[in-house]
Design a protein around this motif. Sequence first.
Motif, short mmCIF file in Angstrom:
data_model
loop_
_atom_site.label_atom_id
_atom_site.label_comp_id
_atom_site.label_asym_id
_atom_site.label_seq_id
_atom_site.Cartn_x
_atom_site.Cartn_y
_atom_site.Cartn_z
N GLU A 77 30.08 20.40 -0.44
CA GLU A 77 30.54 19.39 0.52
C GLU A 77 30.15 17.98 0.07
O GLU A 77 30.92 17.03 0.25
N ARG A 111 33.94 12.52 -4.20
CA ARG A 111 35.30 12.34 -4.70
C ARG A 111 36.16 11.58 -3.70
O ARG A 111 36.93 10.69 -4.07
N ALA A 112 36.01 11.91 -2.43
CA ALA A 112 36.78 11.21 -1.39
C ALA A 112 36.39 9.74 -1.32
O ALA A 112 37.24 8.87 -1.14
N ALA A 114 38.10 6.06 4.54
CA ALA A 114 38.70 7.34 4.93
C ALA A 114 37.68 8.47 4.84
O ALA A 114 37.65 9.37 5.69
N ALA A 115 36.81 8.44 3.81
CA ALA A 115 35.79 9.48 3.66
C ALA A 115 34.81 9.45 4.82
O ALA A 115 34.44 10.49 5.38
N GLU A 118 37.93 7.50 -3.87
CA GLU A 118 39.33 7.18 -3.59
C GLU A 118 39.47 6.19 -2.44
O GLU A 118 40.26 5.25 -2.50
N ASP A 119 38.70 6.41 -1.35
CA ASP A 119 38.81 5.56 -0.16
C ASP A 119 37.56 5.76 0.68
O ASP A 119 37.42 6.75 1.40
N ALA A 157 32.46 16.89 -2.69
CA ALA A 157 33.77 16.56 -2.13
C ALA A 157 33.75 15.18 -1.47
O ALA A 157 34.71 14.41 -1.58
N PHE A 158 32.63 14.86 -0.79
CA PHE A 158 32.50 13.55 -0.17
C PHE A 158 32.49 12.47 -1.23
O PHE A 158 33.12 11.41 -1.06
N GLU A 175 36.54 10.70 8.03
CA GLU A 175 36.67 12.16 8.07
C GLU A 175 35.36 12.82 8.44
O GLU A 175 35.34 13.83 9.16
N ARG A 176 34.25 12.25 7.99
CA ARG A 176 32.94 12.80 8.31
C ARG A 176 32.56 12.58 9.77
O ARG A 176 32.06 13.49 10.45
#
Length: 274
Positions: free
Chosen positions: A243, A249-250, A257-258, A253-254, A246-247, A261-262
Amino acid sequence: MLYERDGAVATLTLDRPERLNAIVPELIDDLEAALDEAEGDETVRVVRLRGAGRAFCAGYDIGWGAEVMEVAEGGGPWDPIADHRMMSRYVRAYMRLWRSPCPVIAQVQGFCVGGGTDLALCSDLIVCAEDCRIGYPPARVWGSPTTAMWIYRLGAERAKRLLLTGDPLDGRRAVEWGLASECAPADELDAAGRQLAARVAQLPANQLTMMKLLVNQAYDQMGLPVTQLVGTLLDGAARHTPEGEAFTRAAMEDVRAAVAERDAPFGDYGQERR
């Protein structure tokens, strides 16, 4: 970092308001330089730590942190000791507030989250705005509090309540729970911080140092340094779980947005509940 002295009180101001005073290496360098100046001035008895703009500190600059992880690892295996060495630099800086011979008062407004809570909780006293938000959202993914001060300042039940949810406290609840000394309306916070600092500064410098040492030694005997070692190692591990990666990488990108989402499922830290 801005530095000003008014009588026996030195005010240090985190000065990245356009980024909500998010932590980057340069800010930490400036913090330590400002502490050197305050501690080298015999007229200074108290340090007041505040943030410019609408927030005290929004934690580590996530965009910068994600880039550091990508560059440091370069697609290779994670080295937990290299990670610990990198993060220990920041822990040492936060603990300079705790170890400073001068009492440090954190004046908290707006968001005080993530690594920003290390700056506040490693200070000696906290005075905060009623509508501030103090919390550790990286407990949900991508972090562990390296200084572990939540445990020592709040005890097991309340520390777990916050770290098992990542939920924040407002200023009133922070005072109720014993995390802060007092709170005030946001427009009266600066006056409250100055007033408390001036009151503390009436004591002789040697008395202030002795009283601070007395309390701090009790926490050292409770195992604070060992807990911080574990907290710093776990912070690296949290960023390298599935997890956590993944955070990262997110965030590359943005960042917004990351974070959304959290935090959106919890409906806090300025996010709309989905």
